[in-house]
Structures are given as structure tokens and as C-alpha cells.
Design a protein around this motif. Structure first.
Motif, PDB file in Angstrom:
ATOM      1  N   LEU A 277       0.798  -1.216   0.000  1.00 29.89           N
ATOM      2  CA  LEU A 277       0.000   0.000   0.000  1.00 29.89           C
ATOM      3  C   LEU A 277       0.837   1.276   0.000  1.00 29.89           C
ATOM      4  O   LEU A 277       0.450   2.282  -0.605  1.00 29.89           O
ATOM      5  CB  LEU A 277      -0.940   0.017   1.207  1.00 29.89           C
ATOM      6  N   TRP A 278       2.002   1.251   0.659  1.00 33.07           N
ATOM      7  CA  TRP A 278       2.770   2.481   0.852  1.00 33.07           C
ATOM      8  C   TRP A 278       3.772   2.772  -0.257  1.00 33.07           C
ATOM      9  O   TRP A 278       4.114   3.935  -0.491  1.00 33.07           O
ATOM     10  CB  TRP A 278       3.522   2.428   2.188  1.00 33.07           C
ATOM     11  N   HIS A 279       4.263   1.757  -0.951  1.00 35.52           N
ATOM     12  CA  HIS A 279       5.372   2.027  -1.872  1.00 35.52           C
ATOM     13  C   HIS A 279       5.013   2.999  -3.006  1.00 35.52           C
ATOM     14  O   HIS A 279       5.871   3.793  -3.409  1.00 35.52           O
ATOM     15  CB  HIS A 279       5.957   0.709  -2.421  1.00 35.52           C
ATOM     16  N   PRO A 280       3.762   3.028  -3.545  1.00 37.60           N
ATOM     17  CA  PRO A 280       3.485   4.027  -4.583  1.00 37.60           C
ATOM     18  C   PRO A 280       3.546   5.459  -4.052  1.00 37.60           C
ATOM     19  O   PRO A 280       3.958   6.377  -4.773  1.00 37.60           O
ATOM     20  CB  PRO A 280       2.075   3.669  -5.057  1.00 37.60           C
ATOM     21  N   VAL A 281       3.145   5.647  -2.788  1.00 34.05           N
ATOM     22  CA  VAL A 281       3.197   6.983  -2.187  1.00 34.05           C
ATOM     23  C   VAL A 281       4.646   7.423  -2.020  1.00 34.05           C
ATOM     24  O   VAL A 281       5.028   8.542  -2.394  1.00 34.05           O
ATOM     25  CB  VAL A 281       2.470   6.990  -0.821  1.00 34.05           C
ATOM     26  N   VAL A 282       5.458   6.518  -1.462  1.00 32.34           N
ATOM     27  CA  VAL A 282       6.883   6.830  -1.275  1.00 32.34           C
ATOM     28  C   VAL A 282       7.554   7.048  -2.628  1.00 32.34           C
ATOM     29  O   VAL A 282       8.342   7.984  -2.801  1.00 32.34           O
ATOM     30  CB  VAL A 282       7.580   5.698  -0.500  1.00 32.34           C
TER      31      VAL A 282
END
Length: 354
Positions: A277-282
Motif C-alpha cells: 500500500l505504501w510504496h506508490p506513495v513513497v
């Protein structure tokens, strides 16, 4: 491992110059997006195990919903906050009550189930997870209260979802493996080679999906739309190979299973949901930073490699923190509170002595 496949795919589809300027290499990496299907298969496997362990239907729902919601809530709110700060693109393009309602719908995992925009891109898969959680709860209620096995009926009820969203077909792969029916798909000599099964899955499903996207049009834009076409053979091969792949890993076959039991693999498995869930935001933040400093322009045909190297460490750090504070601590707090209240409400009322 499956989340890492999706990470590589997102790097490859980041809009940057293909690695070494090779379009052929990009086409070879394109099937890695189908790590999502393997996530679905793993979810189907986990759902069956969770159903077997749940003492009550309510506890099954508590276990599953608290598994996905804490990270989703924080992820969606982070995307909304970043968008409002930048003033660009959605969700910043919405205002007032519209933004509030769309945000709540995203926090509930409802995009794709109702017509609202998706804020956190990878969260589209959670909409279908919720559907299968509901079906699982119905199964438990019928099994525990009325001693009825509604599995065949619920399987039929899931077919419209699978038909209109064919990628969810692979939930059934996990269910077959968990219920040990996957053994009927074992092929002598290949059943101990999960890497080969994985490659066959990526090839066959990529071939099927390319046809699905490029050739089919509504109303044939469904799994049923494939049935009258020879390309349905690719779907059959993909389903069988994905099931065979997961079955081999569960049985501990091959060097791949040995690797997945290593400390490094177990660690990445622990943080995989948060990483997913977080890697696209980062990655978006890292890409903006690299672009702002001019490093992407300097990297040229190595810009994708630069993004990979620069985005992977912070993605792991953020996922580690998310797993510890949200998946573990916050989830434990919510579960204990909800289970305590459920036990209190389920306690029989005694008549007062007179």
C-alpha cells in the motif's frame, strides 16, 4: 515477494526513460504487475485458514477488517493531505462534502464497488477482499448456527464478481490449495518446481490479459466473454499454474520454498501488506525529489534504475513503521476492544434474585 513484483512494475511504469533505452526489456518486465493475482491467491488461502480458526463469525470479521483497515485509513488520509498540500490532481480537485464523502468511501475500501474515485491506487484490490470476507462470514454463520454447508452456493454467488473482474479468479486458487483440492492439479515432475509454475503463470496470464484489454469490448469484457474464444486456454493454464505455484510453496517444495523460509524473506513477508500500500506513495515523493534536483535528467536511460535504488529503502522503512505501529499495535488495540465488547454483548442475562 509478490509486493516486490508490483514495486518493480511501478518503477517500470513510472513514465521515465526505459532502462538502457530498451523497450524490449520493459515489455519483459510488464507481466510483473500480475503479482496482484498472486496476492489474491494468497488471500484466498488465508481466508480459509482464518475461517477454520474463528470461534464466531463476528471474530472472523474483526480479524479480517482490522487486518486491512488501519493501514488503509492512514494511507488514504496521507494521500489526501499530500494532494491538498500540493494543490494538484485528485483528491485536491474535490472540495467540501464531496471530498469528505469520497475520503470516507476510500477509507472503507468501497471504490470499485460504488462509483467513487480511488485515492490510494493499490487499494483497489481491497474492495474485492471485502466481498469475499462477507461471503466467508455468511459461510460461518450457516455452518455454526444451522450446521449448513453453503460453500457451493457461496461459490456460485461469487461468480458474478469473478466474471466482471477476472483478476479475482485467483482467490479460488488459494481456496483450492487451502482445502487441498489443489493436489488434483499437480503435474508429476513440475509439482516440485514452483519457479517454473510462476513463469508459466506470468506468460499465460499476460497473454490472456493482453487479449482481454486489446481485443474484447463490452459486453464481452468479462470472463464469460473469453469462453467462446481460443484465448480461454491461456486463462485455464494461468489458473492451473498459479494454483500449482502456491501449492508447491505451501508444501515446501523447491529451493524457492527454502528461500521463503529465510529470515530475509520472512521479514519482507511480514511487511508485505504495508509495503504494497505504501510504496506508490513513497515512490511518487522520491520521484518528485529526484526530478526537482535534476538527477533524473542526468541519469537519462538509467533513471528507472535510479528511482528503484532511491525509492526502495524509504519504502521499506515506511512499511516497517506501518507494520509495527498500525498492523501490530493499532490492530491489536482495536481487536481486543471489539472482542471484549462482543463477549460482553454475548453474555447471557441472568434474572435478579427476588
Amino acid at each position: 515477494m509478490f509486493a516486490f513484483l508490483v514495486f518493480v512494475f511501478h518503477v517500470q511504469n513510472s513514465g521515465l526513460t526505459p532502462l538502457f533505452g530498451s523497450e524490449r526489456l520493459s515489455s519483459l518486465l510488464a507481466p510483473l504487475v500480475f503479482g496482484v493475482e498472486l496476492f489474491f491467491a494468497l488471500s484466498g488461502f488465508v481466508i480459509v485458514g482464518t475461517l477454520a480458526r474463528a470461534s464466531r463469525p463476528w471474530f472472523f470479521l474483526i480479524d479480517r477488517l482490522t487486518r486491512i483497515y488501519p493501514v488503509l485509513w492512514v494511507g488514504v488520509l496521507t494521500v489526501v493531505a499530500l494532494s491538498l498540500l500540493s494543490g494538484r490532481e485528485a483528491p485536491a480537485t474535490y472540495q467540501g462534502w464531496t471530498l469528505a464523502l469520497y475520503t470516507l468511501a476510500n477509507m472503507a475500501g468501497l471504490p470499485n464497488l460504488i462509483p467513487v474515485p480511488l485515492f490510494l491506487a493499490p487499494a483497489w484490490t481491497l474492495s474485492y477482499e471485502l466481498c469475499f470476507y462477507i461471503l466467508g462470514s455468511i459461510y460461518l454463520v450457516a455452518r455454526r448456527r444451522w450446521a449448513m454447508n453453503l460453500f457451493p452456493l457461496l461459490l456460485i454467488l461469487s461468480l458474478p464478481i469473478i466474471n466482471t473482474h477476472p483478476r479475482t479468479l485467483f482467490f479460488l486458487s488459494g481456496i483450492l490449495v487451502a482445502t487441498r483440492y489443489g493436489r488434483f492439479l499437480r503435474i508429476p515432475g513440475i509439482e516440485k518446481m514452483p519457479a517454473l509454475a510462476l513463469l508459466v503463470f506470468l506468460w499465460s496470464w499476460s497473454s490472456a490479459w493482453t487479449y482481454y484489454i486489446e481485443a474484447l469490448e463490452p459486453p464481452s469484457y468479462t470472463l464469460v466473454g473469453w469462453m467462446a474464444d481460443p484465448h480461454i486456454l491461456y486463462v485455464v493454464i494461468a489458473f492451473a499454474s498459479a494454483t500449482l505455484f502456491l501449492d508447491a510453496l505451501v508444501r515446501g517444495a523447491g529451493w524457492e520454498s527454502t528461500f521463503l523460509r529465510s529470515q530475509v524473506a520472512l521479514y519482507f513477508g511480514t511487511i508485505s501488506y504495508s509495503f504494497y500500500l505504501w510504496h506508490p506513495v513513497v515512490m511518487a515523493l522520491v520521484k518528485a525529489g529526484l526530478k526537482g534536483t535534476g538527477l533524473l535528467a542526468i541519469a537519462g536511460s538509467l533513471s528507472q534504475l535510479l528511482l528503484f535504488v532511491a525509492a526502495l529503502p524509504p519504502s521499506i522503512v515506511v512499511s516497517h513503521a506501518s507494520q509495527r505501529w498500525l498492523e501490530r499495535d493499532l490492530t491489536h488495540f482495536i481487536r481486543s476492544k471489539l472482542r471484549r465488547e462482543a463477549n460482553v454483548s454475548a453474555r447471557p442475562v441472568r434474572a435478579e434474585a427476588t
